[in-house]
Design a protein around this motif. Structure first.
Motif, PDB file in Angstrom:
ATOM      1  N   ALA A 355       0.824  -1.211   0.000  1.00 30.92           N
ATOM      2  CA  ALA A 355       0.000   0.000   0.000  1.00 30.92           C
ATOM      3  C   ALA A 355       0.854   1.254   0.000  1.00 30.92           C
ATOM      4  CB  ALA A 355      -0.927  -0.013   1.201  1.00 30.92           C
ATOM      5  N   GLN A 356       1.997   1.230   0.666  1.00 33.30           N
ATOM      6  CA  GLN A 356       2.881   2.400   0.684  1.00 33.30           C
ATOM      7  C   GLN A 356       3.441   2.702  -0.704  1.00 33.30           C
ATOM      8  OE1 GLN A 356       5.698   1.213   3.707  1.00 33.30           O
ATOM      9  NE2 GLN A 356       4.693   2.432   5.313  1.00 33.30           N
ATOM     10  N   ALA A 357       3.605   1.660  -1.519  1.00 32.20           N
ATOM     11  CA  ALA A 357       4.138   1.858  -2.867  1.00 32.20           C
ATOM     12  C   ALA A 357       3.071   2.303  -3.853  1.00 32.20           C
ATOM     13  CB  ALA A 357       4.785   0.562  -3.367  1.00 32.20           C
ATOM     14  N   ALA A 358       1.817   2.214  -3.481  1.00 33.15           N
ATOM     15  CA  ALA A 358       0.706   2.505  -4.385  1.00 33.15           C
ATOM     16  C   ALA A 358       0.759   3.952  -4.877  1.00 33.15           C
ATOM     17  CB  ALA A 358      -0.615   2.251  -3.665  1.00 33.15           C
ATOM     18  N   PRO A 359       0.315   4.187  -6.121  1.00 32.76           N
ATOM     19  CA  PRO A 359      -0.256   3.194  -7.044  1.00 32.76           C
ATOM     20  C   PRO A 359       0.774   2.465  -7.904  1.00 32.76           C
ATOM     21  CG  PRO A 359      -0.426   5.357  -8.006  1.00 32.76           C
ATOM     22  CD  PRO A 359       0.218   5.553  -6.667  1.00 32.76           C
ATOM     23  N   GLN A 360       2.062   2.648  -7.602  1.00 33.39           N
ATOM     24  CA  GLN A 360       3.107   2.009  -8.399  1.00 33.39           C
ATOM     25  C   GLN A 360       3.363   0.595  -7.878  1.00 33.39           C
ATOM     26  OE1 GLN A 360       5.558   5.793  -7.932  1.00 33.39           O
ATOM     27  NE2 GLN A 360       6.318   5.027  -9.894  1.00 33.39           N
ATOM     28  N   CYS A 361       2.352  -0.222  -7.994  1.00 29.33           N
ATOM     29  CA  CYS A 361       2.403  -1.590  -7.474  1.00 29.33           C
ATOM     30  C   CYS A 361       1.394  -2.435  -8.222  1.00 29.33           C
ATOM     31  CB  CYS A 361       2.116  -1.596  -5.971  1.00 29.33           C
ATOM     32  SG  CYS A 361       0.483  -0.955  -5.544  1.00 29.33           S
ATOM     33  N   ALA A 362       1.479  -3.735  -8.044  1.00 26.27           N
ATOM     34  CA  ALA A 362       0.524  -4.622  -8.713  1.00 26.27           C
ATOM     35  C   ALA A 362       0.521  -5.985  -8.057  1.00 26.27           C
ATOM     36  CB  ALA A 362       0.860  -4.760 -10.196  1.00 26.27           C
ATOM     37  N   VAL A 363      -0.632  -6.641  -8.116  1.00 27.23           N
ATOM     38  CA  VAL A 363      -0.743  -8.071  -7.837  1.00 27.23           C
ATOM     39  C   VAL A 363      -0.804  -8.769  -9.184  1.00 27.23           C
ATOM     40  CG1 VAL A 363      -2.123  -9.917  -6.828  1.00 27.23           C
ATOM     41  CG2 VAL A 363      -1.944  -7.708  -5.657  1.00 27.23           C
ATOM     42  N   TRP A 364       0.205  -9.559  -9.476  1.00 31.55           N
ATOM     43  CA  TRP A 364       0.270 -10.350 -10.715  1.00 31.55           C
ATOM     44  C   TRP A 364      -0.117 -11.770 -10.338  1.00 31.55           C
ATOM     45  CZ3 TRP A 364       4.590  -9.468 -14.839  1.00 31.55           C
ATOM     46  CH2 TRP A 364       4.423 -10.350 -15.909  1.00 31.55           C
ATOM     47  N   PHE A 365      -1.354 -12.135 -10.641  1.00 33.76           N
ATOM     48  CA  PHE A 365      -1.826 -13.457 -10.232  1.00 33.76           C
ATOM     49  C   PHE A 365      -2.009 -14.364 -11.437  1.00 33.76           C
ATOM     50  CE2 PHE A 365      -5.521 -10.712 -10.718  1.00 33.76           C
ATOM     51  CZ  PHE A 365      -6.433 -11.469 -11.428  1.00 33.76           C
ATOM     52  N   GLY A 366      -1.930 -15.653 -11.165  1.00 36.91           N
ATOM     53  CA  GLY A 366      -2.001 -16.655 -12.220  1.00 36.91           C
ATOM     54  C   GLY A 366      -3.380 -17.258 -12.368  1.00 36.91           C
ATOM     55  N   PRO A 367      -3.462 -18.394 -13.056  1.00 37.76           N
ATOM     56  CA  PRO A 367      -4.767 -18.987 -13.367  1.00 37.76           C
ATOM     57  C   PRO A 367      -5.593 -19.394 -12.152  1.00 37.76           C
ATOM     58  CG  PRO A 367      -3.079 -19.869 -14.797  1.00 37.76           C
ATOM     59  CD  PRO A 367      -2.366 -19.084 -13.748  1.00 37.76           C
ATOM     60  N   ASN A 368      -4.939 -19.761 -11.023  1.00 40.49           N
ATOM     61  CA  ASN A 368      -5.677 -20.167  -9.827  1.00 40.49           C
ATOM     62  C   ASN A 368      -6.776 -21.170 -10.138  1.00 40.49           C
ATOM     63  OD1 ASN A 368      -5.123 -18.691  -7.045  1.00 40.49           O
ATOM     64  ND2 ASN A 368      -4.566 -17.317  -8.721  1.00 40.49           N
ATOM     65  N   MET A 369      -6.391 -22.232 -10.821  1.00 42.81           N
ATOM     66  CA  MET A 369      -7.376 -23.205 -11.273  1.00 42.81           C
ATOM     67  C   MET A 369      -7.693 -24.198 -10.167  1.00 42.81           C
ATOM     68  SD  MET A 369      -6.082 -23.454 -15.187  1.00 42.81           S
ATOM     69  CE  MET A 369      -7.444 -24.458 -15.788  1.00 42.81           C
ATOM     70  N   GLN A 370      -8.360 -23.643  -9.149  1.00 45.00           N
ATOM     71  CA  GLN A 370      -8.879 -24.408  -8.025  1.00 45.00           C
ATOM     72  C   GLN A 370     -10.374 -24.625  -8.252  1.00 45.00           C
ATOM     73  OE1 GLN A 370      -8.274 -21.730  -4.759  1.00 45.00           O
ATOM     74  NE2 GLN A 370      -6.202 -21.182  -5.418  1.00 45.00           N
ATOM     75  N   PRO A 371     -10.987 -25.582  -7.585  1.00 40.85           N
ATOM     76  CA  PRO A 371     -12.430 -25.771  -7.751  1.00 40.85           C
ATOM     77  C   PRO A 371     -13.249 -24.540  -7.373  1.00 40.85           C
ATOM     78  CG  PRO A 371     -11.458 -27.715  -6.764  1.00 40.85           C
ATOM     79  CD  PRO A 371     -10.381 -26.670  -6.793  1.00 40.85           C
ATOM     80  N   ARG A 372     -12.700 -23.656  -6.538  1.00 40.15           N
ATOM     81  CA  ARG A 372     -13.395 -22.409  -6.167  1.00 40.15           C
ATOM     82  C   ARG A 372     -12.518 -21.207  -6.503  1.00 40.15           C
ATOM     83  NH1 ARG A 372     -15.053 -25.409  -0.536  1.00 40.15           N
ATOM     84  NH2 ARG A 372     -16.879 -26.502  -1.360  1.00 40.15           N
ATOM     85  N   GLY A 373     -11.785 -21.334  -7.605  1.00 40.14           N
ATOM     86  CA  GLY A 373     -10.763 -20.348  -7.928  1.00 40.14           C
ATOM     87  C   GLY A 373     -11.285 -18.984  -8.323  1.00 40.14           C
ATOM     88  N   THR A 374     -12.505 -18.898  -8.851  1.00 39.16           N
ATOM     89  CA  THR A 374     -13.032 -17.600  -9.271  1.00 39.16           C
ATOM     90  C   THR A 374     -12.952 -16.576  -8.154  1.00 39.16           C
ATOM     91  OG1 THR A 374     -14.485 -18.296 -11.080  1.00 39.16           O
ATOM     92  CG2 THR A 374     -15.193 -16.387  -9.812  1.00 39.16           C
ATOM     93  N   TYR A 375     -13.361 -16.966  -6.946  1.00 36.36           N
ATOM     94  CA  TYR A 375     -13.399 -15.986  -5.859  1.00 36.36           C
ATOM     95  C   TYR A 375     -12.004 -15.655  -5.343  1.00 36.36           C
ATOM     96  CZ  TYR A 375     -18.431 -16.329  -5.975  1.00 36.36           C
ATOM     97  OH  TYR A 375     -19.741 -16.277  -6.380  1.00 36.36           O
ATOM     98  N   ALA A 376     -11.077 -16.598  -5.432  1.00 38.28           N
ATOM     99  CA  ALA A 376      -9.688 -16.285  -5.077  1.00 38.28           C
ATOM    100  C   ALA A 376      -9.123 -15.255  -6.049  1.00 38.28           C
ATOM    101  CB  ALA A 376      -8.841 -17.551  -5.089  1.00 38.28           C
ATOM    102  N   ALA A 377      -9.370 -15.454  -7.345  1.00 38.93           N
ATOM    103  CA  ALA A 377      -8.877 -14.513  -8.349  1.00 38.93           C
ATOM    104  C   ALA A 377      -9.523 -13.143  -8.173  1.00 38.93           C
ATOM    105  CB  ALA A 377      -9.141 -15.055  -9.753  1.00 38.93           C
ATOM    106  N   MET A 378     -10.801 -13.111  -7.891  1.00 44.13           N
ATOM    107  CA  MET A 378     -11.476 -11.837  -7.663  1.00 44.13           C
ATOM    108  C   MET A 378     -10.877 -11.101  -6.463  1.00 44.13           C
ATOM    109  SD  MET A 378     -15.485 -12.895  -8.310  1.00 44.13           S
ATOM    110  CE  MET A 378     -16.107 -11.355  -7.622  1.00 44.13           C
ATOM    111  N   THR A 379     -10.585 -11.826  -5.385  1.00 44.24           N
ATOM    112  CA  THR A 379     -10.045 -11.195  -4.180  1.00 44.24           C
ATOM    113  C   THR A 379      -8.653 -10.646  -4.431  1.00 44.24           C
ATOM    114  OG1 THR A 379     -11.309 -12.818  -2.908  1.00 44.24           O
ATOM    115  CG2 THR A 379      -9.740 -11.485  -1.703  1.00 44.24           C
ATOM    116  N   MET A 380      -7.846 -11.366  -5.181  1.00 43.48           N
ATOM    117  CA  MET A 380      -6.510 -10.881  -5.511  1.00 43.48           C
ATOM    118  C   MET A 380      -6.580  -9.628  -6.377  1.00 43.48           C
ATOM    119  SD  MET A 380      -4.210 -14.303  -6.060  1.00 43.48           S
ATOM    120  CE  MET A 380      -5.451 -15.485  -6.515  1.00 43.48           C
TER     121      MET A 380
END
Length: 848
Positions: A355-380
């Motif tokens: 948060a201190q680096a914001a907005p010069q920061c990012a969460v780079w997330f992958g496919p998260n192909m879990q059975p409930r992965g949609t909500y994990a990806a949304m949260t990230m």
């Protein structure tokens, strides 16, 4: 198949070219790069030349150049004009050379003479001509048309180019089938679901030059995911200017160089993401500029406190307070640390510094192909919005497109038989109650490739009589692969279009040898990286050594000719509408059709009359485009969405997703059930409004913890060329460049503390068992995987493909183990994605 197969895999010329520059370099942060600037001048009679092309070894689709000397491809580098990869290429690019000259390539069309099908059963292929192969194909299509069963034709796509619009998109509609099924749901779709919060269905781009903090989550940008050369080249700049944190149960290449590595329990990503958001809110570190603030300036985000929505004045986001009340108010770092098995202080430190680096920061997330992965990806992805990093300099963005022209339309050539057949339901069961398969938020607009096997076996919604698959080996890459063996045995007639024999080829009735995109075919592709979009060419760089064809264009033309001869002229009339943009000439053969289609698709890039107002590169004609090989877009302009709005229902970044709510409502109403019922049958925990916000869903696991105590992580190699590199010797010789792996071996990575408890030593053979079955593999003791978790690289364990990929190709004995065979068939059903790499597979491990 000992004798018959060997007749088709006799060695051709030995592989040439420079040795893979894969594991050593001056800078550790760029140790997988080939610095082409240092290339010495080649020797020989022919001084040689660089010819532009495109790699497609992964979905980065890097513009490249192949050095050709004396008619032979000898070296690969990034296209020196490319702004996506800045003239660099990763190890996958170098493997092109061994792929071109692989002696086990399929060299001529073949047909099956043994009616019995099954794994390892000799098809007794015999060589045939293209004329005979296409004549047989056309007969099968005409039979479907005669019986009004055109919907029972299935076309499945693996690796593709822009010309997939012809072969994958339009050809099935001309035949009369709805069944064009893409491979994407076995590799990527959950990642796209996360970006639904801003109304975008696709991959992100990242401003690594100006980034101060990067969280790499459940992926490895230096090995897989996207933008690999760009990430390898620039990750050191992020580390110099700020920090990199990696959240993953396994230490991958990026984690090995990062400032922080958080080895979470598999499928608990949503808990940590929720805790990061909780910390940022409680400590008042969210972006006031992007998100807004409390009307009186007093921070009311206090653990456990319910807040009135009227107290907060939101700016460019929607539903922050609802998100807090529904999912975040109790999700503090102490709770997440316990849930994910990590250190509370590390969660807090990463949240604060991010948060201190914001907005010069990012969460780079992958496919998260879990059975409930949609909500994990949304949260990230919600974290990117919370700190104002999305569409902001130094953060991430949706990226730039590239100029392209439209293909001629098929509609005027589709007859009533085809039009009626194409209106049938798709075979993958998308849009059914249990498979919402939402591309963004539209029910049934996604794809569920891995479920096609189940649908074929159940004949639901109908049976499949003719199938074609190209650049695909889903019997190997699909989870619980025995289903695919049974399904492809059930299909009466199957055509496989591939450059190499594979596990799926065992079930083919006709085999069509494919030209390789990167060196033998005519087409273009479009992609993005480094804040630029691009369109790049694929063109022949060498003379074809074997009797191969471009599948998406040449096969389309050949089929059209045969169908015309059999009384169905519509398809030939359609392909003849692909006229040369320069001369207006109709194509008269398959190669002309391929070239004209390539010129048509790229016309806006190379035609001075079409590109005169374009702000990016502007080649001066077709030949100039061929020579340069790439057209780069202008650089991405940040914060346009801040001004113009996002493509969501509210036109804002949605923490409470009205967009998802609209889609789930439509799906529930279609099936006359409640949204809660949809959540129940699709195996999510959310009920009520929780379904519309990013939140943590506990792991859905196949196998009890008591019987199957280990969680499996399916890792990806930096050497997997979309699964087609396992027959290359370089792939195995440099395997230790994948952290924890061993050269020339296939191993399962096991923490030493777990191994000691089980009495297993490094190098021991172990038996690994899931609820589906068992495999044997060599143990590699390694501290880079957290206790209770084991990791296994995807891409090894072939019993086909060739003499290097298999232990004994002739006897169909695998080299190593393919863990797809023992991964249960499961899904993230909102996206349609196959569950494969989120620890959903429980394992028992014992010494063999």
């Amino acid at each position: 198949m000992r004798l018959t197969r060997r007749s088709f895999i006799q060695a051709s010329a030995a592989t040439g070219g420079a040795l893979l520059a894969g594991c050593t370099a001056v800078k550790p942060a760029t140790n997988a790069m080939s610095n082409t600037a240092a290339t010495t001048k080649p020797r020989g009679e022919d001084a040689g030349k660089w010819i532009a092309n495109t790699c497609q070894g992964c979905t980065t689709w890097c513009p490249i150049e192949i050095f050709v000397q004396n008619g032979r491809a000898v070296k690969v580098r990034g296209n020196q004009l490319s702004k996506a990869n800045s003239g660099y290429v990763c190890p996958r690019g170098h493997l092109i050379l061994q792929q071109i000259y692989d002696p086990d390539r399929i060299k001529t069309p073949m047909k099956r003479t043994n009616p019995q099908k099954g794994r390892g059963i000799d098809p007794k292929f015999v060589p045939i001509s293209w004329d005979e192969a296409m004549d047989t194909f056309a007969d099968k299509i005409m039979e479907l048309r005669k019986n009004n069963e055109t919907n029972k034709f299935l076309l499945m796509r693996g690796r593709y180019s822009d010309h997939n619009s012809i072969f994958y998109g339009d050809l099935p509609k001309m035949i009369g089938s709805p069944n064009n099924i893409s491979h994407s749901s076995i590799c990527a779709e959950v990642e796209k679901m996360g970006r639904m919060l801003e109304g975008y269905w696709g991959y992100a781009d990242y401003d690594l030059d100006n980034m101060k903090y990067l969280i790499v989550w459940a992926c490895d940008p230096m090995s897989s995911n996207r933008q690999i050369p760009n990430a390898i080249r620039k990750i050191n700049k992020v580390m110099e200017n700020g920090k990199v944190a990696v959240i993953d149960p396994r230490m991958n290449n990026t984690a090995a160089k990062a400032h922080e590595w958080m080895p979470v329990k598999p499928s608990t990503d949503g808990a940590v993401a929720s805790a990061l958001a909780h910390y940022i809110l409680v400590n008042g570190m969210w972006s006031k500029e992007f998100v807004g603030d409390f009307k009186d300036g007093k921070n009311r985000f206090v653990k456990g406190a319910t807040i009135s929505e009227d107290d907060f004045d939101e700016k460019l986001t929607h539903g922050l307070v609802k998100w807090w009340n529904l999912a975040l108010k109790d999700s503090d770092p102490a709770w997440a640390a316990k849930e994910a098995g990590v250190d509370q202080a590390q969660i807090e430190r990463i949240a604060k510094e991010f948060a201190q680096a914001a907005p010069q920061c990012a969460v780079w997330f992958g496919p998260n192909m879990q059975p409930r992965g949609t909500y994990a990806a949304m949260t990230m992805h919600a974290l990117n919005g919370l700190v104002g990093a999305t569409d902001s300099e130094g953060g991430l963005c949706t990226g730039m497109g590239a100029p392209s022209s439209s293909y001629p339309k098929y509609n005027d050539f589709q007859d009533p038989v085809a039009a009626a057949g194409a209106k049938n339901k798709k075979i993958d069961q998308r849009g059914t109650l249990t498979f919402p398969a939402m591309a963004s938020h539209k029910p049934g607009s996604g794809v569920v490739l891995n479920n096609v096997a189940n649908a074929i076996l159940a004949e639901d919604p109908y049976d499949i009589k003719v199938a074609l698959s190209y650049f695909q080996n889903v019997n190997f890459s699909g989870t619980e692969g025995a289903r695919w063996d049974k399904a492809m045995t059930k299909v009466p007639f199957f055509i496989h279009c591939v450059p190499m024999f594979s596990e799926m080829t065992y079930f083919a009735d006709i085999v069509l040898p494919s030209a390789l995109h990167h060196s033998e075919d005519w087409t273009v592709v479009r992609s993005k990286a480094n804040l630029h979009g691009h369109i790049s060419i694929q063109q022949p760089v060498i003379d074809r050594m074997f009797d191969v064809k471009g599948i998406e264009t040449e096969v389309t033309w050949l089929l059209a000719e045969k169908l015309n001869d059999k009384g169905f002229p519509n398809m030939l009339q359609w392909v003849k509408s692909y006229k040369d943009p320069e001369t207006g000439k109709e194509p008269t053969n398959s190669m002309e059709f391929a070239i004209y289609a390539t010129k048509i698709r790229s016309q806006k890039a190379w035609d001075p009359a079409e590109n005169k107002d374009y702000k990016g590169d502007r080649p001066n004609g077709w030949e100039d485009f061929r020579a340069k090989g790439v057209v780069n877009s202008p650089k991405f302009i940040f914060r346009k969405k801040w001004a113009d709005g996002f493509k969501t229902e509210t036109k804002k970044f949605e923490f409470y997703s009205e967009t998802l709510k609209k889609g789930l409502t439509a799906h529930a109403e279609k099936h006359k059930v409640s949204i809660d019922k949809v959540m129940e049958v699709t195996n999510y925990e959310a009920r009520g409004e929780l379904a519309f916000v990013p939140h943590y869903e506990s792991p859905k696991r196949n196998g009890s913890r008591s019987d199957y105590p280990f969680d499996l992580i399916d890792m990806k190699s930096r050497f997997n060329r979309e699964g087609r590199s396992a027959n290359n010797t370089w792939y195995h010789s440099f395997k230790q460049c994948d952290p924890g792996d061993v050269n020339e071996q296939d191993v399962i990575q096991l923490n030493p503390t777990d191994a000691a408890r089980l009495g297993i030593k490094d190098g021991d053979m172990v038996k690994v068992t899931s609820i589906v079955g068992s495999l044997k593999v060599k143990a590699r003791l390694w501290e880079g995987v957290r206790p209770g978790v084991v990791a296994k690289c995807y891409g090894q364990g072939h019993h086909a493909m060739g003499r290097v990929a298999a232990k004994d190709f002739a006897k169909a004995i695998p080299r190593g183990a393919n863990f797809n065979e023992i991964m249960p068939d499961d899904y993230d059903r909102l996206s349609g994605s196959t569950a494969r790499n989120g620890g959903h597979t429980g394992l028992k491990i014992e010494k063999a």
